[in-house]
Design a protein around this motif. Structure first.
Motif, PDB file in Angstrom:
ATOM      1  N   GLY A 156      14.008   1.989 -21.749  1.00 54.87           N
ATOM      2  CA  GLY A 156      15.194   1.741 -19.936  1.00 54.87           C
ATOM      3  C   GLY A 156      14.794   2.909 -19.033  1.00 54.87           C
ATOM      4  O   GLY A 156      15.103   4.091 -19.650  1.00 54.87           O
ATOM      5  N   TYR A 167      18.098   0.095 -11.148  1.00 51.20           N
ATOM      6  CA  TYR A 167      18.395   0.696 -12.326  1.00 51.20           C
ATOM      7  C   TYR A 167      19.816  -0.046 -13.274  1.00 51.20           C
ATOM      8  O   TYR A 167      20.622   0.123 -12.765  1.00 51.20           O
ATOM      9  CB  TYR A 167      18.188   2.019 -11.987  1.00 51.20           C
ATOM     10  CG  TYR A 167      17.204   2.543 -11.224  1.00 51.20           C
ATOM     11  CD1 TYR A 167      15.986   3.040 -11.697  1.00 51.20           C
ATOM     12  CD2 TYR A 167      17.134   2.516 -10.417  1.00 51.20           C
ATOM     13  CE1 TYR A 167      15.112   3.805 -11.231  1.00 51.20           C
ATOM     14  CE2 TYR A 167      16.278   3.933  -8.981  1.00 51.20           C
ATOM     15  CZ  TYR A 167      15.671   3.930 -10.090  1.00 51.20           C
ATOM     16  OH  TYR A 167      14.499   4.650  -8.804  1.00 51.20           O
ATOM     17  N   ARG A 205      14.404  -3.407 -18.757  1.00 49.60           N
ATOM     18  CA  ARG A 205      13.870  -2.054 -19.531  1.00 49.60           C
ATOM     19  C   ARG A 205      13.047  -1.918 -18.138  1.00 49.60           C
ATOM     20  O   ARG A 205      12.152  -0.607 -18.921  1.00 49.60           O
ATOM     21  CB  ARG A 205      13.780  -2.043 -20.894  1.00 49.60           C
ATOM     22  CG  ARG A 205      14.236  -2.986 -21.681  1.00 49.60           C
ATOM     23  CD  ARG A 205      13.879  -2.662 -22.905  1.00 49.60           C
ATOM     24  NE  ARG A 205      15.098  -2.756 -24.048  1.00 49.60           N
ATOM     25  CZ  ARG A 205      14.595  -3.267 -25.310  1.00 49.60           C
ATOM     26  NH1 ARG A 205      14.099  -2.734 -26.159  1.00 49.60           N
ATOM     27  NH2 ARG A 205      15.991  -3.504 -26.172  1.00 49.60           N
ATOM     28  N   ILE A 206      13.055  -1.686 -17.288  1.00 50.86           N
ATOM     29  CA  ILE A 206      12.137  -1.913 -15.690  1.00 50.86           C
ATOM     30  C   ILE A 206      12.637  -1.237 -14.803  1.00 50.86           C
ATOM     31  O   ILE A 206      13.114  -2.644 -14.635  1.00 50.86           O
ATOM     32  CB  ILE A 206      10.457  -1.733 -15.942  1.00 50.86           C
ATOM     33  CG1 ILE A 206      10.724  -3.766 -15.778  1.00 50.86           C
ATOM     34  CG2 ILE A 206       9.949  -1.973 -16.872  1.00 50.86           C
ATOM     35  CD1 ILE A 206       9.826  -4.061 -15.503  1.00 50.86           C
TER      36      ILE A 206
END
Length: 299
Positions: free
Chosen positions: A92, A212, A224-225
């Motif tokens: 991530g 984030y 994780r993205i």
């Protein structure tokens, strides 16, 4: 004999060495942290420098402060090269480890540059040597000639490195809002996120906002993205607003010199949230969730 003892590292010499090191310790940590984005790794390097300083023939050192700064910087360059390789396999998004600047005012006491999360993230794109040159110049105002000696380049090359890094930070980062406005936007974001207020969230965000979430692969629910776009991010936050905020207490702190929200359950901090904002609204939402990165903050 007493004089020789003191100069060569005997009890008197070690006491003086410890005093010199203690005076430089905040700066050494500040250099290492800005280079690595990790308080834990920075502390390890500071301890390494202390051990080297203890065992070094200090009678050969004309300028202890310069010697210590050179040692920590070169160690940090090496550590940053290793860290870059490790982050290629990090699960991530990777975010800097937050440090409580209200509890440790020395970290930003000299200059706050290269401390905020937005700048640290931009510095991740630089080579370790470029980052070192930028940090030493912008955060600590070292003369170019001394930086050249530290990173073992000529002065002209150092000037180019600093100029290139400075331009990258200026070009890639929108002009930030004031601290008071950032605090207001963060508080408004927390309120809207807790209630799942879709309209309020969308109004707070810049159109190209990016979120984030750093869970390090250890936190369920951490994306994780990166999540990009005002409408999409607002919908994602609303979707988990009920479960995420259950039993959560919010405390306010200054981490990395900017307003942050510490989220805790049963007195234990499990997340640090902060936002970066411009006149267009909140540009970035940063969720520090990895338990290994929250040891430097507490409620």
């Amino acid at each position: 004999m007493a004089v020789a003892d003191a100069e060569s590292g005997g009890p008197g010499g070690l006491e003086q060495a410890a005093e010199v090191f203690a005076g430089m310790r905040p700066r050494l940590f500040g250099i290492a942290y800005r280079m690595l984005g990790s308080a834990t790794e920075a502390e390890d390097l500071v301890q390494d420098v202390w051990l080297r300083w203890q065992g070094y023939d200090r009678t050969t050192v004309d300028n202890p402060a310069a010697f210590l700064a050179t040692t920590i910087t070169r160690l940090a360059i090496n550590a940053a090269q290793s860290a870059r390789a490790r982050r290629e396999t990090y699960v991530g998004p990777w975010l800097p480890e937050p440090v409580d600047t209200s509890a440790d005012p020395h970290l930003g006491a000299e200059r706050g540059e290269a401390l905020e999360f937005a700048v640290l993230l931009l510095l991740e794109r630089l080579s370790p040597t470029e980052r070192a040159a930028y940090v030493l110049r912008e955060a600590f105002e070292y003369p170019y000639r001394q930086i050249a000696d530290i990173i073992q380049l000529n002065e002209a090359a150092v000037r180019q490195l600093v100029s290139r890094a400075r331009k990258r930070v200026l070009v890639e980062r929108r002009a930030p809002v004031s601290r008071s406005e950032q605090r207001r936007l963060l508080a408004a974001f927390i309120t809207a996120a807790r209630s799942g207020d879709l309209k309020a969230l969308e109004e707070l965000f810049a159109e190209d906002v990016i979120s984030y979430s750093d869970g390090g692969g250890r936190v369920r629910g951490a994306s994780r993205i990166p999540v990009v776009g005002a409408s999409r991010l607002a919908k994602v936050i609303r979707a988990f607003s009920g479960s995420f905020w259950t039993g959560v207490e919010v405390a306010w702190a200054s981490t990395n010199g900017q307003p942050s929200a510490l989220l805790s359950r049963d007195g234990e901090v499990f997340a640090v949230i902060t936002v970066n904002a411009s006149e267009q609204g909140i540009d970035q939402v940063l969720w520090m969730l990895n338990p290994a990165k929250l040891t430097a903050v507490s409620v």
